[in-house]
Design an enzyme around this catalytic site. Structure first.
Site: not given
Length: 772
Positions: A33, A225, A614
């Site tokens: 993104k 964002d 993660r």
């Protein structure tokens, strides 16, 4: 110019080249993104959009800097400088500097950090003579913060009988008075706190239509964002600014909305399509970060949430290993497992320390992990500990610098008026505070007017106060002629701060001087960096704003080769090849404080989803059967989240032997069992009895109590240990037995350990391996 678009896949390219109108990009974890946001800005500029007309809002300064750097590589440095890009707070602070006079603030207003705000609230509670055990200053601060983020001003508070009544029911009937006094004192000090940066921007855009029109016209293209993490106040500002041109692009992932405790409202992203007409929706579903196993495991978890946007994250990466799940007896054992596993993976796979991260739900969990890593000599860094800028000596220097810019700053003045000691005691400070409140002026003005309006202090004290005022005024004159570094250097020397610390010859004192030196180095770097930017001078104002708005991870150097330890909240946006998520237990993760409603539980599940995603190559999930919490040993049970992951993606390193059922009666009432017929181990002292652990998955100690007749409720160990034996202990390492003493259940061995020193161990509990 156009070749950067070739680096995007089809799903990423579509929103990147979508020029006009509202659009929402739903971006799964690791789906690129940031690249879409970055390239979209570059694309807009290549289509003739003036960078001055683009506003990009991020959640950390670090993210903004990285994006700006990447844009500069595509469109050129000089054009990239003209972008309005930064965190919500930094962009709105910039707007407020230009428009501050409309709200009655000086353009050089101070930004209070959490510590400053809490200190002021503590002073107000004391001055109002309120019970500090009922009016806890941190709780009051948190309440005021939530009011501001919900746009409940002082006036709105007193006009809302339900709020007033709720505080009265909570035994805090003076809450509104504290709120009013806090707001008045901040205004008088020419200061805004973090929440004011949003609240005052809302006030500015609401009360002054010409200001709103000005910024609507300037920001023709707006990009946001992490939209799922916006709170109500941020949402309203973005809505107001984008209302005219409707060229708004929001990027986010509802599955990673984890900041409800800070006021974030997941409905902002869930309802985006209702807020704007003809919204184009794009989905980034290809994960470039993790293995298939990790992606599919995370999907199987998050689908249990009812409130979510539809998307299916997938990856073309390798299958990867199963997620490893480990059960330990205690939290200390859990720490040892993590340290041992990191050491082993490093050796076997030739990995660096920085490729490992240990994530936990609460900061308190780091202690056991730290202890274990230290014993293995594995270097680590804790993120989110005491920030460099929160250390006392740094806060002292910064308080002087703030006072030079804004002499009305009450918190800065109180901090340094008598540091280093110059004979101005607390009684004198209290008299200045009283005089300032009575006259409706700042403390500094009271000190400036001592000749015309004296206060009840002796001649010597009056001279000291006048000398302090003269010193600050002389710094102000110097500040107009030099940059931030030179004025900071003068402050460190001329105030006597460094000389004061030199008197303390301890290692701590020397470390404090080194910290001030590091601060000066940092200011010099900042000034040099500002020279490269348009419309900046490296002034003290710019530096203090940069410091005030710095986020936890902004000052961390990513090239340091250490294992990362942090809470899951801090890990958002980061990635590591190997990730250990520890403390996977009920009431810890999910947290007991967030199990009151479905929405709270779903937020906890999203938090675990963030933790799991993660990991790039390998994830470990660990839990303990017993854990010390608040000084007490409690019995723990595995987290429900472990059950919610499809078991085909999990590899249990220890067999599942626990049961969720806990007996409600004591087994002792049924009498003794002939233990000679059983092959069970006696549990470690202080831990509740557990189901047997497979010998194949855990080393059994060689020195152990043999079964025999009970004596005073404890079995008497028959010891197969002699003086001179070399032994190994899980915690203390290798050692030699010097002495054995005692009888029955109280047999002790005195052992000299190579690392742990001299220890006396009760053999009925000691976990020892005899080496020879």
């Amino acid at each position: 110019m156009q070749n950067y678009l070739d680096q995007l896949n089809e799903a990423q390219r579509a929103p990147t080249v979508h020029k006009d109108g509202p659009l929402m990009v739903i971006a799964g974890a690791g789906s690129g993104k940031t690249r879409v946001l970055t390239y979209r800005i570059a694309y807009l500029m290549s289509q003739g959009v003036d960078p001055f007309n683009i506003l990009a809002l991020t959640f950390t300064n670090k993210a903004a800097r990285e994006m700006k750097k990447r844009i500069a590589e595509i469109v050129g440095n000089s054009e990239a400088k003209n972008l309005w890009m930064g965190t919500f707070h930094s962009i709105f602070a910039r707007i407020l500097r230009f428009e501050a006079d409309k709200l009655g603030y000086p353009s050089n207003f101070t930004i209070y950090d959490t510590q400053d705000s809490q200190s002021l609230i503590r002073s107000i509670i004391k001055e109002m003579r309120l019970d500090k055990d009922i009016y806890k200053y941190k709780q009051v601060y948190s309440r005021i913060s939530s009011y501001k983020n919900s746009l409940i001003t002082v006036r709105a508070y007193f006009n809302n009988p339900e709020l007033v009544e709720a505080d009265a029911m909570a035994r805090m009937p003076r809450m509104g008075d504290i709120y009013k006094e806090y707001v008045d004192r901040c205004f008088k000090a020419g200061a805004m706190d973090f929440d004011d940066l949003l609240l005052k921007t809302n006030e500015l855009l609401t009360r002054f239509p010409e200001v709103l029109a000005k910024y609507q016209n300037r920001f023709r293209y707006i990009l946001v964002d992490e939209y799922q993490d916006t709170n109500h106040s941020q949402y309203l500002i973005v809505r107001a600014l984008s209302d005219r041109f409707q060229n708004i692009c929001v990027v986010g992932d509802d599955a990673q909305s984890i900041y409800a405790f800070r006021g974030a409202n997941i409905n902002n992203i869930l309802n985006f399509q209702k807020d704007y007409d003809n919204v184009s929706v794009y989905r980034l579903e290809q994960n470039y970060r993790s293995t298939k196993t990790i992606v599919r495991a995370a999907n199987s978890l998050i689908e249990k949430n009812q409130s979510r946007l539809e998307k299916v994250v997938w990856t073309a990466n390798d299958q990867g290993n199963p997620i490893k799940v480990n059960r330990s007896m205690t939290d200390a054992d859990e720490g040892r497992f993590v340290a041992g596993s990191i050491f082993e993976n490093q050796m076997n796979l030739q990995m660096q320390h920085k490729e490992f991260a240990v994530l936990y739900r609460t900061n308190a969990q780091s202690r056991a992990i730290e202890d274990a890593l230290r014993k293995k000599d594995i270097p680590y860094r804790i993120y989110g500990g005491l920030s460099f800028y929160q250390r006392k000596e740094i806060k002292d220097v910064l308080a002087y610098l703030r006072l030079i810019l804004n002499p009305s700053d009450e918190e800065a003045l109180k901090r340094v008026i008598n540091y280093p000691a110059r004979g101005i005691g607390q009684t004198t400070v209290d008299k200045i505070v009283v005089a300032a409140n009575e006259r409706g002026v700042s403390m500094f003005e009271v000190m400036e007017q001592l000749q015309q309006n004296p206060i009840n202090v002796n001649k010597g004290t009056q001279t000291k106060l006048e000398n302090f005022v003269t010193m600050i005024r002389s710094f102000q004159v110097t500040n107009e002629q030099v940059d931030a570094f030179h004025i900071a250097e003068q402050v460190a020397k001329k105030t006597g701060l460094v000389q004061e610390l030199k008197k303390d010859g301890t290692p701590e004192g020397i470390a404090r001087i080194e910290n001030i030196e590091e601060l000066l180095n940092g200011i010099r770097d900042f000034v040099e960096g500002q020279k490269e930017l348009a419309d900046t001078t490296g002034s003290l104002t710019e530096f203090l704003e940069d410091v005030a708005l710095a986020t936890d991870l902004d000052n961390e150097k990513g090239d340091d080769n250490r294992v990362a330890l942090m809470t899951v909240h801090l890990a958002k946006g980061l990635e590591f090849p190997f990730v250990y998520v520890v403390g996977m237990e009920e009431d810890l993760f999910p947290s007991a404080m967030n199990l009151n409603s479905r929405s709270e539980l779903e937020e906890e599940r999203r938090l675990f989803y963030v933790a799991l995603t993660r990991a790039e190559k390998q994830a470990y999930l660990t839990y303990a059967q017993t854990r010390y919490r608040w000084g007490k040993l409690i019995d723990a049970e595995p987290s429900r989240f472990l059950d919610e992951i499809d078991e085909q993606y999990l590899d249990y390193l220890t067999p599942i032997t626990e049961t969720r059922f806990k007996p409600m009666i004591d087994a002792d009432i049924f009498g003794e069992v002939d233990k000679s017929k059983l092959r069970l181990k006696k549990p470690v002292s202080g831990t509740p009895p557990k189901m047997p652990i497979s010998a194949g998955t855990r080393k059994l100690r060689k020195v152990k109590p043999a079964s025999s007749s009970p004596s005073n409720g404890a079995s008497t160990p028959k010891v197969n240990l002699e003086v001179g034996n070399r032994v190994e202990h899980q915690r203390f390492g290798k050692g030699k037995v010097l002495k054995i003493e005692g009888v029955g259940a109280d047999v002790k061995a005195e052992i000299q350990f190579e690392q742990g020193g001299l220890k006396k161990l009760l053999l009925r509990f000691a976990k020892l391996n005899v080496l020879d």
